[in-house]
Design a protein around this motif. Structure first.
Motif, short mmCIF file in Angstrom:
data_model
loop_
_atom_site.label_atom_id
_atom_site.label_comp_id
_atom_site.label_asym_id
_atom_site.label_seq_id
_atom_site.Cartn_x
_atom_site.Cartn_y
_atom_site.Cartn_z
N TYR A 29 0.83 -1.20 0.00
CA TYR A 29 0.00 0.00 0.00
C TYR A 29 0.87 1.26 0.00
CZ TYR A 29 -4.40 -2.39 0.99
OH TYR A 29 -5.52 -3.17 0.91
N VAL A 30 0.37 2.29 -0.65
CA VAL A 30 0.94 3.62 -0.54
C VAL A 30 0.14 4.28 0.59
CG1 VAL A 30 1.35 5.81 -1.69
CG2 VAL A 30 1.42 3.69 -2.98
N THR A 31 0.83 4.88 1.55
CA THR A 31 0.14 5.36 2.74
C THR A 31 0.31 6.87 2.93
OG1 THR A 31 2.07 4.77 4.06
CG2 THR A 31 0.28 3.17 3.96
N MET A 32 -0.67 7.45 3.63
CA MET A 32 -0.64 8.87 3.93
C MET A 32 -1.27 9.11 5.29
SD MET A 32 -2.49 12.00 1.94
CE MET A 32 -3.81 12.49 3.02
N HIS A 54 3.32 9.59 2.41
CA HIS A 54 2.88 10.96 2.18
C HIS A 54 2.32 11.57 3.46
CE1 HIS A 54 3.22 10.57 -2.20
NE2 HIS A 54 2.77 9.35 -2.03
N GLY A 55 2.35 12.88 3.52
CA GLY A 55 1.81 13.62 4.65
C GLY A 55 2.86 14.44 5.37
N LYS A 56 4.09 13.97 5.37
CA LYS A 56 5.17 14.69 6.05
C LYS A 56 5.34 16.09 5.45
CE LYS A 56 7.63 10.36 6.47
NZ LYS A 56 6.96 9.65 5.39
N GLN A 57 5.00 16.22 4.18
CA GLN A 57 5.16 17.49 3.48
C GLN A 57 4.32 18.59 4.12
OE1 GLN A 57 4.24 14.57 2.26
NE2 GLN A 57 5.74 13.94 0.74
N LEU A 58 3.27 18.23 4.85
CA LEU A 58 2.37 19.22 5.44
C LEU A 58 2.70 19.55 6.89
CD1 LEU A 58 -1.06 17.93 4.11
CD2 LEU A 58 0.39 19.67 3.13
N ALA A 115 -5.26 6.11 3.77
CA ALA A 115 -5.02 7.47 4.25
C ALA A 115 -5.72 7.68 5.59
CB ALA A 115 -5.55 8.48 3.23
N PHE A 116 -5.06 8.43 6.47
CA PHE A 116 -5.62 8.84 7.76
C PHE A 116 -5.54 10.35 7.81
CE2 PHE A 116 -4.95 10.33 12.08
CZ PHE A 116 -5.96 9.68 12.78
N LEU A 117 -6.69 10.99 8.02
CA LEU A 117 -6.76 12.45 8.10
C LEU A 117 -7.24 12.86 9.49
CD1 LEU A 117 -8.59 13.19 4.73
CD2 LEU A 117 -6.15 12.94 5.14
N SER A 118 -6.64 13.89 10.03
CA SER A 118 -7.07 14.42 11.33
C SER A 118 -7.35 15.90 11.15
CB SER A 118 -5.97 14.20 12.37
OG SER A 118 -6.35 14.78 13.61
N PHE A 119 -8.54 16.31 11.59
CA PHE A 119 -8.95 17.71 11.48
C PHE A 119 -9.00 18.33 12.87
CE2 PHE A 119 -10.67 15.39 7.91
CZ PHE A 119 -10.39 16.21 6.84
#
Length: 150
Positions: A29-32, A54-58, A115-119
């Motif tokens: 898997y490609v993960t974010m 992915h995600g470290k860029q943010l 992908a895991f997103l946290s708001f």
């Protein structure tokens, strides 16, 4: 995830715990993992730094003082996070297309992803900001391409 049978949980001192992100990486898997808040000084979910693609860029993108509640460049930070995630999904949902990695090997771009997103909008006391997420999340969830999901 611990990778252990729940019935024997706690009985074996030699059990090895394998984190979900490592399992996904091992399975191809490609993960974010990404958040729409500043990660530098956080002790919440943001401080967990899994080994994702992915995600470290943010991580530093949202470290600023707000002119308006949770906005960056006239746009809600949640919108930036959702746009980034859409680009991530679009990159790995290109069925039939191929990307040439080297002169001798061609790799298809369609790959399973997670992908895991946290708001952070839900972490403020008045619960005002979280109401802005309703439309953003509804549109985002309805736009997810179903051909590459479980």
């Amino acid at each position: 995830l611990s990778g252990r049978d729940i019935r024997t949980s706690g009985k074996s001192k030699n059990a090895t715990r394998i984190w979900l992100w490592d399992r996904l990486n091992d399975a191809g898997y490609v993960t974010m993992k990404a958040e729409d808040g500043c990660i530098s000084n956080s002790n919440m979910v943001q401080s967990i730094r899994p080994n994702t693609h992915h995600g470290k860029q943010l991580h530093e993108m949202f470290c600023f003082s707000y002119d308006r509640p949770n906005c960056l460049g006239g746009k809600l930070t949640a919108e930036h996070l959702v746009d980034y995630t859409r680009q991530f999904m679009d990159t790995y949902n290109r069925s039939g297309e191929e990307v040439e990695e080297t002169s001798t090997s061609v790799v298809p771009t369609t790959r399973p992803w997670a992908a895991f997103l946290s708001f952070i909008d839900s972490h403020e006391d008045s619960s005002t900001l979280i109401s802005y997420l309703d439309g953003i999340l509804l549109n985002f969830l309805q736009d997810i391409p179903m051909e590459n999901t479980m």
